[in-house]
Design an enzyme around this catalytic site. Structure first.
Site, PDB file in Angstrom:
ATOM      1  N   ARG A  39      30.530 -12.477  11.393  1.00  0.00           N
ATOM      2  CA  ARG A  39      29.283 -11.504  11.690  1.00  0.00           C
ATOM      3  C   ARG A  39      28.294 -12.569  12.642  1.00  0.00           C
ATOM      4  NH1 ARG A  39      24.825 -12.441   9.167  1.00  0.00           N
ATOM      5  NH2 ARG A  39      25.645 -13.735   7.553  1.00  0.00           N
ATOM      6  N   CYS A  46      35.522  -8.533   5.609  1.00  0.00           N
ATOM      7  CA  CYS A  46      35.497 -10.037   6.271  1.00  0.00           C
ATOM      8  C   CYS A  46      35.824 -10.175   7.787  1.00  0.00           C
ATOM      9  CB  CYS A  46      36.080 -10.818   5.217  1.00  0.00           C
ATOM     10  SG  CYS A  46      35.140 -11.494   3.834  1.00  0.00           S
TER      11      CYS A  46
END
Length: 361
Positions: free
Chosen positions: A149, A261
């Site tokens: 991210r 994730c």
């Protein structure tokens, strides 16, 4: 022994023993600090109870040579703690909320979400670059982060930098930064640095226009057995209503996107004048492709009459009977609506490609 002494001894033997509540946690220094802070509040609320901390290592703590997104296990930092909860070896577990999947294993629930600390990301610079920002770091400087991210958003914003995976607890990552010349800077959650008392190491706070944060970042979640009403009642008082509603919206957004994730998904939430604002985005791995939108919903958090108990009171893995149900449902619907909007605009393709590329490397 005198009669008085005998009487005191007998009274002690006959007095009810203090109930012991066992609290599970990871072994890292940060996890212990977080758990100690929650236990301190519980001790103040329940002086008649005794609290015992049980620390253990998790899969995520043991596998340090692989990027988190590559391990392919959703409950990296929670599985071992949940086993202990299942076997009644502990009564509750304190986690960083961002480590808890949006779908928990059957039989578990998040019984409390504590007041959120700073949810933003922070940059810590190598001593020779103190005073710099990401923008002013030299060309080809290497920045360490364990998060897809962060890397995806920051690569797009700062194309002159290179991003490389760095693993380990906070102490380990800071040591790798300071003692070796490999990294010019590393990105960490500001809340973790604050809790460790390392605010002085923060060189730059990344605001949402630079890097939106992870779902649940900055908040602590208390996981319990879903049917253990005693413990649910015990920890339920820890719920912070604003944090809870923001995190329900964030988790509902992530769950509906089926993110995790292994794909870059990020959020930003705020509550103001009874309105909950949610911004959410998805990115390709290199940040070149992205999509983000903002939506808002009216949230009423004043107490209201609730009908009888729900068969399944959980929303995105969270049980909060002491917060108005309508407010929780409005927050969940906001997250789902925003995810649906992005999916309708083509976010699924960005996420699918990101997942495939991550699996291939």
């Amino acid at each position: 022994m005198s009669d008085n002494g005998n009487a005191a001894a007998t009274a002690e033997e006959n007095s009810p023993k203090m109930r012991v509540i066992r609290v599970g946690t990871r072994k890292s220094q940060l996890a212990r600090i977080q758990t100690d802070s929650v236990v301190a509040v519980l001790k103040a609320l329940y002086p008649g109870l005794q609290f015992e901390i049980v620390a253990m290592s998790t899969t995520g703590d043991k596998i340090l040579d692989t990027a988190l997104s590559k391990i392919g296990e959703k409950s990296l930092f929670t599985k071992e703690l949940e086993h202990a909860l299942e076997k009644n070896e502990v009564d509750l577990v304190v986690h960083s909320l961002k480590d808890l999947p949006t779908v928990l294993p059957p039989g578990f629930t998040i019984g409390a979400i504590c007041k959120r600390e700073n949810p933003y990301d922070a940059v810590v610079f190598h001593p020779k670059f103190v005073g710099k920002t990401l923008e002013t770091l030299p060309e080809k400087s290497v920045v360490g982060t364990s998060s897809l991210r962060r890397a995806a958003q920051l690569q797009r914003k700062f194309p002159h930098l290179e991003f490389k995976s760095i693993r380990g607890n906070l102490n380990t990552r800071l040591r790798k930064l300071d003692e070796f010349q490999e990294f010019s800077a590393i990105i960490l959650a500001a809340a973790g640095l604050q809790r460790m008392g390392w605010q002085h190491r923060v060189g730059q706070i990344l605001h949402p226009e630079e890097c939106m944060y992870a779902v649940g970042q900055g908040a602590l979640g208390v996981e319990v057995r879903a049917k253990d009403q005693d413990i649910l009642d015990l920890v339920g008082v820890l719920h912070d209503p604003e944090t809870l509603l923001r995190c329900i919206a964030e988790r509902a957004f992530l769950r509906h996107l089926e993110g995790g994730c292994s794909v870059p998904v990020a959020v930003h939430t705020a509550m103001k004048d009874g309105q909950l604002y949610l911004t959410g985005g998805v990115w390709s791995l290199d940040g070149s492709d992205s999509m983000q939108e903002t939506m808002q919903a009216t949230i009423c958090v004043t107490a209201q009459h609730e009908d009888g108990p729900e068969d399944d009171p959980q929303l995105v893995g969270i049980t909060a009977r002491n917060i108005p149900r309508q407010a929780q449902l409005a927050a969940e619907n906001l997250g789902i609506s925003l995810a649906s909007l992005l999916l309708n605009k083509g976010a699924k393709n960005i996420l699918d490609v990101a997942r495939q590329l991550n699996d291939a490397h």
